[in-house]
Design a protein around this motif. Sequence first.
Motif, mmCIF file in Angstrom:
data_model
loop_
_atom_site.group_PDB
_atom_site.id
_atom_site.type_symbol
_atom_site.label_atom_id
_atom_site.label_comp_id
_atom_site.label_asym_id
_atom_site.label_seq_id
_atom_site.Cartn_x
_atom_site.Cartn_y
_atom_site.Cartn_z
ATOM 1 N N ASP A 29 -11.314 4.696 6.484
ATOM 2 C CA ASP A 29 -11.077 5.445 8.044
ATOM 3 C C ASP A 29 -9.670 6.740 7.424
ATOM 4 N N ARG A 30 -8.721 5.159 8.031
ATOM 5 C CA ARG A 30 -7.871 5.113 7.780
ATOM 6 C C ARG A 30 -7.367 6.509 6.749
ATOM 7 N N ARG A 31 -7.649 5.671 4.938
ATOM 8 C CA ARG A 31 -7.628 6.363 4.158
ATOM 9 C C ARG A 31 -8.180 7.757 4.390
ATOM 10 N N GLU A 32 -8.921 7.995 5.124
ATOM 11 C CA GLU A 32 -9.910 9.355 4.772
ATOM 12 C C GLU A 32 -8.309 10.313 5.280
ATOM 13 N N ARG A 33 -7.674 9.982 6.510
ATOM 14 C CA ARG A 33 -7.289 10.433 7.300
ATOM 15 C C ARG A 33 -5.713 10.761 6.124
ATOM 16 N N VAL A 34 -5.162 10.204 5.578
ATOM 17 C CA VAL A 34 -4.235 9.368 4.461
ATOM 18 C C VAL A 34 -4.780 11.106 3.255
ATOM 19 N N VAL A 35 -5.582 10.875 2.397
ATOM 20 C CA VAL A 35 -6.030 12.212 1.496
ATOM 21 C C VAL A 35 -6.285 13.156 2.041
ATOM 22 N N SER A 36 -6.905 13.591 3.703
ATOM 23 C CA SER A 36 -6.957 14.526 4.569
ATOM 24 C C SER A 36 -5.672 15.374 3.976
ATOM 25 N N GLY A 37 -4.494 14.338 4.574
ATOM 26 C CA GLY A 37 -2.848 14.653 4.039
ATOM 27 C C GLY A 37 -2.725 15.509 3.288
ATOM 28 N N ILE A 38 -3.059 14.864 2.549
ATOM 29 C CA ILE A 38 -2.447 14.733 0.776
ATOM 30 C C ILE A 38 -3.324 15.948 0.435
ATOM 31 N N LEU A 39 -4.415 16.383 1.081
ATOM 32 C CA LEU A 39 -5.427 18.037 0.374
ATOM 33 C C LEU A 39 -4.711 18.470 1.685
ATOM 34 N N ALA A 40 -4.399 18.750 2.375
ATOM 35 C CA ALA A 40 -3.873 19.520 3.528
ATOM 36 C C ALA A 40 -2.418 20.749 2.613
ATOM 37 N N LYS A 41 -1.847 20.255 2.225
ATOM 38 C CA LYS A 41 -0.641 20.433 1.751
ATOM 39 C C LYS A 41 -0.961 21.647 -0.017
ATOM 40 N N TYR A 42 -1.935 21.109 -0.050
ATOM 41 C CA TYR A 42 -2.394 22.096 -1.538
ATOM 42 C C TYR A 42 -3.825 22.856 -1.148
ATOM 43 N N LEU A 43 -4.622 22.585 -0.131
ATOM 44 C CA LEU A 43 -5.726 23.219 -0.033
ATOM 45 C C LEU A 43 -5.386 24.597 1.085
ATOM 46 N N THR A 44 -6.565 25.849 1.217
ATOM 47 C CA THR A 44 -6.795 26.453 2.104
ATOM 48 C C THR A 44 -7.132 25.747 3.253
ATOM 49 N N GLU A 45 -7.474 26.978 4.413
ATOM 50 C CA GLU A 45 -7.835 26.016 5.363
ATOM 51 C C GLU A 45 -9.325 25.339 4.770
ATOM 52 N N GLN A 46 -9.865 26.834 4.690
ATOM 53 C CA GLN A 46 -11.561 26.536 4.393
ATOM 54 C C GLN A 46 -12.026 25.421 2.724
ATOM 55 N N GLN A 47 -10.747 25.358 2.343
ATOM 56 C CA GLN A 47 -11.127 24.097 1.029
ATOM 57 C C GLN A 47 -11.165 23.001 1.890
ATOM 58 N N ARG B 249 -8.743 18.204 -9.316
ATOM 59 C CA ARG B 249 -7.428 16.999 -10.193
ATOM 60 C C ARG B 249 -6.699 18.658 -10.860
ATOM 61 N N ASP B 250 -7.133 19.918 -10.510
ATOM 62 C CA ASP B 250 -6.262 20.841 -10.877
ATOM 63 C C ASP B 250 -5.025 20.777 -10.240
ATOM 64 N N VAL B 251 -5.232 20.803 -8.871
ATOM 65 C CA VAL B 251 -4.027 21.405 -7.896
ATOM 66 C C VAL B 251 -3.033 20.397 -7.223
ATOM 67 N N CYS B 252 -3.721 18.492 -7.655
ATOM 68 C CA CYS B 252 -2.800 17.249 -6.902
ATOM 69 C C CYS B 252 -1.799 16.122 -7.910
ATOM 70 N N LYS B 253 -1.551 15.795 -7.539
ATOM 71 C CA LYS B 253 -0.583 14.896 -8.595
ATOM 72 C C LYS B 253 -1.031 14.055 -8.853
ATOM 73 N N PRO B 254 -1.141 13.196 -10.220
ATOM 74 C CA PRO B 254 -1.838 12.548 -10.931
ATOM 75 C C PRO B 254 -2.510 10.966 -9.725
ATOM 76 N N ASN B 255 -1.529 10.752 -9.012
ATOM 77 C CA ASN B 255 -1.584 9.859 -8.365
ATOM 78 C C ASN B 255 -1.852 9.953 -6.928
ATOM 79 N N GLU B 256 -1.827 11.332 -6.723
ATOM 80 C CA GLU B 256 -2.546 11.316 -5.256
ATOM 81 C C GLU B 256 -4.397 11.322 -5.561
ATOM 82 N N PHE B 257 -4.683 12.050 -7.229
ATOM 83 C CA PHE B 257 -6.145 12.231 -7.259
ATOM 84 C C PHE B 257 -6.993 11.140 -7.289
#
Length: 173
Positions: free
Chosen positions: A115-133, A39-47
């Motif tokens: 599963d496809r949506r998970e890949r999309v969400v993963s791609g979104i999160l990859a822009k904001y999170l560290t590798e560990q996160q 919630r803190d790092v993503c845009k509202p639509n991404e969240f």
Amino acid sequence: ELISSLRSKLQTLWEERELVLSEARECAEQGEELEAMVRDVCKPNEFERYMMFIGDLEKVVSLLLCLSSRLARVQNAMKRVDGNTDAEEKQSLNERHKLLSRQREDAKDLKENLDRRERVVSGILAKYLTEQQLQDYRRFVQVKTSLLIEQKDLEEQIKFFKEQLENLEKSIP
């Protein structure tokens, strides 16, 4: 002896269920922490996409497990069909089998979409999170799924052994 053995098995299963429920609570806490971070790092639509995926994950996995379990019970009932089984019951079992098979195929399609949506969400999160996160997020999704499966399996086993115990107790004068 058999009754004692069944009671012992049930006790073991209840204890295992408590452990799994405890793990599920821990996983839920991790999920809340992850949710706050996203919630803190993503845009509202991404969240929103993230939240929809997480909510649908539990629903789709639970649906698949439920349908698979029901289908297995119908298949077991079909195996017990013999010459003494009336035609109406055979037809009912066949119709339920066809319906549950179709529903499970639909649920598998939902899972593929998820599963496809998970890949999309993963791609979104990859822009904001560290590798560990990101690894923590993936581990969370994996653990949440496996806990759902384990929980459902334990519930099925508990139900089965309870039925066995009840039937055995009824059969003893």
